[in-house]
Motif scaffolding. Structure first.
Motif, short mmCIF file in Angstrom:
data_model
loop_
_atom_site.label_atom_id
_atom_site.label_comp_id
_atom_site.label_asym_id
_atom_site.label_seq_id
_atom_site.Cartn_x
_atom_site.Cartn_y
_atom_site.Cartn_z
N ASN A 147 0.82 -1.21 0.00
CA ASN A 147 0.00 0.00 0.00
C ASN A 147 0.85 1.26 0.00
N THR A 154 1.61 5.06 1.48
CA THR A 154 1.44 5.72 2.76
C THR A 154 0.33 6.76 2.64
N LYS A 155 -0.12 7.28 3.77
CA LYS A 155 -1.17 8.29 3.75
C LYS A 155 -0.73 9.51 2.94
N ARG A 156 0.51 9.97 3.14
CA ARG A 156 1.01 11.14 2.41
C ARG A 156 1.13 10.84 0.92
N GLN A 157 1.63 9.65 0.56
CA GLN A 157 1.75 9.27 -0.85
C GLN A 157 0.37 9.23 -1.50
N THR A 158 -0.60 8.70 -0.79
CA THR A 158 -1.97 8.64 -1.31
C THR A 158 -2.50 10.04 -1.56
N GLU A 159 -2.28 10.93 -0.61
CA GLU A 159 -2.74 12.31 -0.75
C GLU A 159 -2.09 12.98 -1.97
#
Length: 97
Positions: A2, A4-9
């Motif tokens: 998956n 990361t949250k920052r990469q997704t953003e």
């Protein structure tokens, strides 16, 4: 693996047509930091470029198309040239889909 949250953003903002520079400004981060997150996201999913990264992220459910459409509908990122960039990115993503 998956994102990361920052990469997704960041991928969601890229999918909406923003550049790395615009994304950095939006997130109040340095451009090299955003570019590093993008590079790490490429490596995590095995992407060759941004369009490929967006296509893989959509396919694997890492990013939500509803969020991306909200960004494109209300964000100032569609000013001058970004709408054209978004259309090109969507066309590129369709090549990888």
């Amino acid at each position: 693996m998956n994102l990361t949250k920052r990469q997704t953003e960041i991928v969601e903002l890229l999918a909406s047509g923003m550049t790395a520079e615009q994304t950095a400004e939006r997130l109040s981060r340095a451009v090299p930091t955003v570019r590093r997150h993008i590079q790490l996201a490429y490596e995590r999913v095995g992407a060759r470029n941004t369009a490929h990264l967006v296509a893989i992220s959509i396919r694997k459910g890492f990013i939500c198309l509803i969020v991306v459409s909200m960004l494109t509908g209300t964000d100032d990122g569609l000013r001058r040239g970004n709408k054209t960039r978004l259309v090109r990115r969507v066309e590129q993503v369709e090549m990888y889909a």
